[in-house]
Design a protein around this motif. Structure first.
Motif, PDB file in Angstrom:
ATOM      1  N   VAL A  80       0.860  -1.191   0.000  1.00  0.00           N
ATOM      2  CA  VAL A  80       0.000   0.000   0.000  1.00  0.00           C
ATOM      3  C   VAL A  80       0.894   1.237   0.000  1.00  0.00           C
ATOM      4  N   ASN A  81       0.718   2.105  -0.992  1.00  0.00           N
ATOM      5  CA  ASN A  81       1.525   3.319  -1.114  1.00  0.00           C
ATOM      6  C   ASN A  81       0.634   4.531  -1.357  1.00  0.00           C
ATOM      7  N   SER A 135       6.949  10.506   1.991  1.00  0.00           N
ATOM      8  CA  SER A 135       6.543   9.181   1.538  1.00  0.00           C
ATOM      9  C   SER A 135       5.780   8.452   2.644  1.00  0.00           C
ATOM     10  N   ILE A 136       4.659   7.833   2.281  1.00  0.00           N
ATOM     11  CA  ILE A 136       3.839   7.118   3.256  1.00  0.00           C
ATOM     12  C   ILE A 136       3.481   5.749   2.693  1.00  0.00           C
ATOM     13  N   SER A 137       3.673   4.728   3.494  1.00  0.00           N
ATOM     14  CA  SER A 137       3.261   3.373   3.130  1.00  0.00           C
ATOM     15  C   SER A 137       2.286   2.845   4.170  1.00  0.00           C
ATOM     16  N   GLY A 138       1.281   2.126   3.710  1.00  0.00           N
ATOM     17  CA  GLY A 138       0.333   1.479   4.611  1.00  0.00           C
ATOM     18  C   GLY A 138       0.488  -0.033   4.523  1.00  0.00           C
ATOM     19  N   TRP A 139      -0.576  -0.752   4.841  1.00  0.00           N
ATOM     20  CA  TRP A 139      -0.549  -2.209   4.765  1.00  0.00           C
ATOM     21  C   TRP A 139      -1.978  -2.734   4.706  1.00  0.00           C
ATOM     22  N   VAL A 140      -2.107  -4.006   4.392  1.00  0.00           N
ATOM     23  CA  VAL A 140      -3.394  -4.695   4.436  1.00  0.00           C
ATOM     24  C   VAL A 140      -3.337  -5.707   5.577  1.00  0.00           C
ATOM     25  N   ASN A 141      -4.298  -5.629   6.489  1.00  0.00           N
ATOM     26  CA  ASN A 141      -4.323  -6.514   7.648  1.00  0.00           C
ATOM     27  C   ASN A 141      -4.606  -7.959   7.248  1.00  0.00           C
ATOM     28  N   PRO A 142      -4.263  -8.911   8.119  1.00  0.00           N
ATOM     29  CA  PRO A 142      -4.676 -10.300   7.883  1.00  0.00           C
ATOM     30  C   PRO A 142      -6.202 -10.404   7.838  1.00  0.00           C
TER      31      PRO A 142
END
Length: 422
Positions: free
Chosen positions: A138-139, A182-189
Motif C-alpha cells: 500500500v503506497n 513518503s507514506i506506506s500502509g498495509w493490508v491486515n490479515p
C-alpha cells in the motif's frame, strides 16, 4: 418451546477438568445420510467472568454409530468461537466451518474449514495460508490517491482519498496535492470470512475481508474484498474488489473524533528485547507460556523529570478482549521495573498529548467495542496514577487541536511485537 440442551455452554468432564460446549450444530458431515452432532468444545481458563476460551476443538458424534471423534485446531484460543455446517465442495455433504475472534486490536480472526467425509478429517481452508497467499503493498501517491498492489499477481487498485476530508488530507499533502513525505500502509490479515451461497444452489462459497490501513492501524482507508469458490482442490478467488468507507462512516470519526490531529507525530514501538521488563510484565499479569503474549513498548518521559517511563502494550490470550488490550506504564528504578499505572481496553496508537494534568502528560485513547459508540477519551493523571479504564473518561472535545506524539504506531498482528520469553 423446545430447547436442545446440547446447545448451551454446559460443562463436560475431561481428565477431572471441565470443558464446555461453546457451540453446537447438527447435520450429515461424513456422507452416510444420517445426521451427526457437531460440537465446538473448549475451556474457560479465566472462568465465566472472561469471554476468553482456549483449548478449542471440534467434537463429532457419529449419528449412525455413536462413535466420537476429536479434531484439534492449530490456533485454538480466542473469543466468540462458532461453527457453521454447509456444503462448500459440492459433494452433497456438510463441511465444518470454524471461526474464532483473536481479540487483538488489529481485528483479525482465525478461520478453518474441515471436510469429514467417510469420518476422515481434512483441512480444506486455513486462514494462515490465505493470509500468506494474499499479501499487498500500500503506497500513498500524489494528488490524494493510494495504490493497493497484490504482491503475487501485481493486480493494482487505486483509492481516491478525497472522501477522507480536508483535515485528513492537510496532514499528509501540500496545498498543490503533492505528498509532504513518503507514506506506506498495509493490508491486515483476514478480519472477516463469511459463507455465501453465490449461485443459490445450496453450495457455499466464501466472502473474505481484509482491512486496509494507512499511516497506523486506526487509519482505515478501505477493505480488500475477495470472493472465493471451491475448484476441486482449494478455494480460489473468482472476484475481487477494493471498497472504501462512506464519508459518514464511523471510521472518519475514529480518525479525528471531531478534532485536529495534524500536528501529532507518530512513532513505532522499540524492537529491542528487554528481559528485565519482561520479568516485570510476567509478574504483574501472572502470565504463562501458553498465553502466547507479545509486547510493544515506547519510552516516554510522562512527568518531565528527565527519566523516561516505559509504556507497554500487551497482546495475547490473557490480556486482550473485544474492546482492546491491556497496557501499563513502568518506571525503572535501580535496574528494576516498577509499575506506576495500568490500563484496560486500550487500542493503538495512544496519543501522548503535550497538555499536562498534575505534572503528567494527558493521554488520548480511542475507545470502541462492546456496543460503545467509538470516541476519543482524554485520560488525565489524578496525582497518583492514570485511571485504568479509558471508556469511563471524558470525551475529547470536538474542535480540539491536538499536539503530541502517537506511540505504539505499529501494525498489530501475529508477526509483529516482541514475544515474551519464559
Amino acid at each position: 418451546m423446545y430447547f436442545n440442551p446440547m446447545f448451551f455452554q454446559q460443562p463436560m468432564r475431561k481428565n477431572n477438568n471441565k470443558s464446555y460446549i461453546l457451540d453446537f450444530e447438527r447435520g450429515d458431515v461424513n456422507g452416510d445420510k444420517v445426521v451427526d452432532n457437531v460440537y465446538l468444545i473448549g475451556d474457560k481458563p479465566h472462568g465465566d467472568s472472561s469471554p476468553f476460551r482456549d483449548n478449542i476443538r471440534i467434537k463429532i458424534i457419529d449419528g449412525k454409530t455413536g462413535r466420537q471423534y476429536i479434531i484439534p485446531l492449530k490456533e485454538n484460543a480466542g473469543y466468540n468461537p462458532t461453527i457453521f455446517l454447509g456444503d462448500f465442495t459440492n459433494a452433497g455433504v456438510n463441511n465444518i466451518f470454524v471461526a474464532i475472534d483473536s481479540g487483538g486490536s488489529g481485528g483479525y480472526a482465525f478461520y478453518y474449514i474441515y471436510s469429514f467425509l467417510n469420518n476422515k478429517s481434512k483441512l480444506i481452508f486455513d486462514f494462515e495460508k490465505f493470509n500468506k497467499d494474499n499479501e499487498y503493498e500500500v503506497n500513498y501517491m500524489d494528488y490524494y490517491e493510494a495504490e493497493v498492489i497484490e504482491e503475487s499477481d501485481k493486480e493494482r487498485y487505486i483509492i481516491n482519498l478525497e472522501y477522507k476530508g480536508d483535515k485528513y488530507l492537510s496532514e499528509i499533502y501540500n496545498k498543490d496535492g503533492t505528498l509532504k513525505e513518503s507514506i506506506s500502509g498495509w493490508v491486515n490479515p483476514l478480519g472477516g470470512l463469511y459463507p455465501i451461497d453465490f449461485n443459490r444452489n445450496g453450495v457455499y462459497g466464501l466472502y473474505a475481508e481484509q482491512r486496509i490501513a494507512g499511516r497506523y492501524n486506526a487509519d482505515g482507508i478501505g477493505y480488500v474484498q475477495t470472493s472465493l469458490q471451491w475448484n476441486g482442490s482449494n478455494f480460489a478467488p473468482f472476484f475481487q474488489t477494493v471498497g472504501v468507507f462512506g464519508s459518514e462512516q464511523e471510521d472518519e470519526v475514529k480518525m479525528f473524533c471531531g478534532s485536529d490531529f495534524s500536528d501529532v507525530k507518530y512513532t513505532n514501538s522499540e524492537n529491542i528485547k528487554d528481559e528485565k521488563l519482561e520479568e516485570a510484565i510476567i509478574d504483574l499479569y501472572k502470565l504463562e507460556k501458553s498465553d502466547n503474549t507479545r509486547y510493544y513498548y515506547n519510552r516516554i518521559d510522562f512527568d518531565s523529570d528527565g527519566v523516561p517511563e516505559v509504556f507497554v502494550y500487551l497482546v495475547g490470550a490473557a490480556t486482550c478482549g473485544s474492546g482492546g488490550c491491556s497496557a501499563a506504564i513502568f518506571k525503572e528504578l535501580k535496574g528494576e521495573y516498577k509499575v506506576v499505572s495500568q490500563f484496560t481496553l486500550v487500542n493503538t496508537p495512544v496519543i501522548v498529548s503535550d497538555t499536562k494534568t498534575n505534572g503528567y502528560n494527558d493521554l488520548i485513547m480511542y475507545v470502541s467495542g462492546g456496543g460503545i459508540k467509538p470516541f476519543c477519551a482524554v485520560v488525565k493523571h489524578d496525582g497518583n496514577n492514570y485511571p485504568q479504564n479509558p471508556s469511563m473518561q471524558p470525551k475529547l472535545e470536538e474542535g480540539t487541536k491536538v499536539i503530541g506524539t502517537g506511540i505504539i504506531n505499529d501494525e498489530i498482528n501475529p508477526n509483529t511485537g516482541i514475544n515474551i520469553g519464559f
